[in-house]
Design an enzyme around this catalytic site. Structure first.
Site, PDB file in Angstrom:
ATOM      1  N   LYS A   1     -36.513  38.627 -51.114  1.00 49.63           N
ATOM      2  CA  LYS A   1     -36.515  38.714 -49.654  1.00 49.63           C
ATOM      3  C   LYS A   1     -35.586  37.657 -49.079  1.00 49.63           C
ATOM      4  CE  LYS A   1     -39.677  41.971 -49.379  1.00 49.63           C
ATOM      5  NZ  LYS A   1     -39.470  43.280 -48.734  1.00 49.63           N
TER       6      LYS A   1
ATOM      7  N   LYS B   1     -37.150  43.721 -58.757  1.00 52.64           N
ATOM      8  CA  LYS B   1     -36.887  45.075 -58.252  1.00 52.64           C
ATOM      9  C   LYS B   1     -35.925  45.020 -57.080  1.00 52.64           C
ATOM     10  CE  LYS B   1     -39.091  48.782 -55.661  1.00 52.64           C
ATOM     11  NZ  LYS B   1     -38.245  48.471 -54.490  1.00 52.64           N
TER      12      LYS B   1
ATOM     13  N   ASP C   1     -34.484  46.488 -53.545  1.00 53.48           N
ATOM     14  CA  ASP C   1     -35.069  47.208 -52.422  1.00 53.48           C
ATOM     15  C   ASP C   1     -34.491  48.623 -52.376  1.00 53.48           C
ATOM     16  OD1 ASP C   1     -36.869  46.801 -50.052  1.00 53.48           O
ATOM     17  OD2 ASP C   1     -35.119  47.664 -49.079  1.00 53.48           O
ATOM     18  N   GLU C   2     -35.153  49.501 -51.620  1.00 52.05           N
ATOM     19  CA  GLU C   2     -34.718  50.893 -51.589  1.00 52.05           C
ATOM     20  C   GLU C   2     -33.352  51.081 -50.939  1.00 52.05           C
ATOM     21  OE1 GLU C   2     -37.057  50.298 -47.770  1.00 52.05           O
ATOM     22  OE2 GLU C   2     -37.264  49.732 -49.875  1.00 52.05           O
TER      23      GLU C   2
ATOM     24  N   HIS D   1     -38.965  55.151 -56.136  1.00 52.35           N
ATOM     25  CA  HIS D   1     -39.320  54.715 -54.785  1.00 52.35           C
ATOM     26  C   HIS D   1     -39.428  55.947 -53.901  1.00 52.35           C
ATOM     27  CE1 HIS D   1     -39.315  52.637 -50.946  1.00 52.35           C
ATOM     28  NE2 HIS D   1     -39.477  51.497 -51.591  1.00 52.35           N
TER      29      HIS D   1
ATOM     30  N   LYS E   1     -49.239  46.781 -45.454  1.00 49.31           N
ATOM     31  CA  LYS E   1     -48.686  46.941 -44.112  1.00 49.31           C
ATOM     32  C   LYS E   1     -48.444  48.401 -43.757  1.00 49.31           C
ATOM     33  CE  LYS E   1     -43.904  46.453 -45.722  1.00 49.31           C
ATOM     34  NZ  LYS E   1     -42.673  45.644 -45.693  1.00 49.31           N
TER      35      LYS E   1
END
Length: 415
Positions: A151, A177, A179-180, A269, A310
């Site tokens: 992040k 991993k 991110d998409e 994903h 979330k």
């Protein structure tokens, strides 16, 4: 032979063992009964049309049949095996989730569930490894696998991305991993990211004595995805990641065929899934999307956090059960819990899902007051505490990083 809508409804019909049976939730259009709407769904999704036909051939063997209508709008439709091209998800979905989603005969329609017959199921490859990745490629025997996305999820330069991966690996996670939406941008080019991240992976493995790996996002045009998968394999990776819905089912099937040769597992994903499944009365359920993914051959799939993260709550436990159920001997899929997770809610998550999952935390690792390594240590400690039957507070007495995480986030879910 005359063909009319009434030919597609038989409430006494008993499906054959070769029928694909789909359950829809149907809200009929204005002035339309549920029976009439159900017949139109079966007609449009097989070989009917809006006008009465008179044809010479007997094509009833290719007609879908609506049956088992309930007061709450649930309708089952049985599709004969001969209607489908074996091994083609695109063709199957064009039938059972195609034009029917836009018909005037229904106000809303949702594909809720599918019952897959053995003959059609066996025409698909299914997962190559499934949950065996936890022990075949990683050292996660007896506990959930742990993963993290650096992040911020996009914007990091390659060197920082790889360094964060190293900190997470040595802190205790198994998998880095992408991110998409991180693929091959100028700020973090694909090939450089793969090379530098695996260099840090190798260093972390040597220091920890544990096998580590990297879920590399290869999502792109189909031929480029295959090339990227080959690049990952050439550089010592065991996993690739595909945004399976945005890339498309046929692209996924092509990638699955190549990863068979390369010995790579597929991390799926589900970005864009909510465009199909968020509205409960219309579209395609996540349960069905998960079924398509298993048939196509993914090894891991994001399935939600049972309302603890979330993202919107959904039938995570039911989906996970289906992914790990027996399906004519087809390998299982390892469910992935992700989206707003942190150490303080790991125990509640695993109480709901059980240990046969992968736990992925992003901000819940990198947002730790003492940094990524401490965040990874806290997640690992929380997970192992649950496996050992110990409370988080008890484990936190011996693991300061977990204590800090609990003090920061408590046991509340983010929004």
């Amino acid at each position: 032979m005359g063909i009319e809508y009434d030919d597609f409804l038989d409430e006494s019909y008993t499906p054959t063992s070769d029928d694909l049976v789909c359950t829809f939730r149907v809200a009929p259009g204005e002035g339309m009964s549920l029976e009439a709407a159900a017949a139109r769904v079966a007609s449009e999704s097989s070989n009917g049309t809006w006008a009465a036909l008179d044809v010479d051939s007997d094509i009833s063997r290719l007609s879908a049949m609506a049956f088992d209508l309930s007061d709450d709008g649930l309708v089952k439709v049985a599709y004969p095996d001969a209607l489908f091209e074996p091994g083609s998800l695109a063709q199957v979905l064009s039938c059972i989730a195609g034009n029917i989603m836009g018909m005037k005969a229904v106000d809303t329609i949702r594909l809720v569930d599918c019952e897959w017959p053995e003959q059609l199921t066996s025409s698909f490859p299914g997962p190559q490894f499934g949950s065996d990745v936890l022990t075949q490629f990683l050292d996660a025997d007896g506990r959930p696998g742990l993963a993290t996305v650096p992040k911020p999820k996009v914007g990091l330069p390659t060197e920082e991305h790889a360094r964060i991966g190293y900190d997470a690996w040595v802190g205790g996670v198994d998998l880095l991993k992408d991110d998409e939406n991180l693929t091959d941008q100028n700020f973090n080019p694909f090939e450089r990211r793969v090379t530098e991240s695996f260099e840090m992976r190798d260093r972390a493995q040597e220091e920890t004595g544990e096998r580590k790996d990297y879920l590399v996002n290869i999502t792109a045009e189909t031929d480029e995805m295959v090339r990227r998968a080959e690049y990952v394999a050439d550089h010592g990776g065991s996993f690739v990641m595909v945004d399976i819905i945005t890339a498309g089912w046929s692209s996924l099937q092509t990638v699955r065929r190549r990863t068979e040769d390369l010995g790579l597992a597929i991390h799926a994903h589900r970005a864009m899934h909510a465009a199909f499944d968020r509205l409960p009365e219309h579209g395609v359920s996540m349960r069905c999307l998960a079924q398509f993914a298993r048939l196509a051959g993914v090894d891991h799939l994001h399935t939600g956090t049972v309302g603890l993260g979330k993202l919107e709550n959904e039938d995570t436990v039911g989906i996970n059960d289906w992914l790990t159920s027996d399906l004519y001997g087809m390998r299982d899929v390892l469910p992935v819990a992700s989206g707003g997770l942190h150490p303080g809610i790991v125990d509640a998550l695993l109480d709901a899902t059980g240990p046969e999952v992968m736990v992925q935390a992003g901000g819940g690792i990198h947002g730790h007051p003492d940094g990524t390594r401490a965040g990874a240590e806290a997640l690992r400690a929380a997970t192992e505490a649950w496996v050992d039957g110990e409370t988080l507070d008890e484990r936190a007495e011996r693991v300061p990083a977990l204590r800090t995480a609990l003090d920061k986030w408590g046991t509340e879910s983010p929004r």
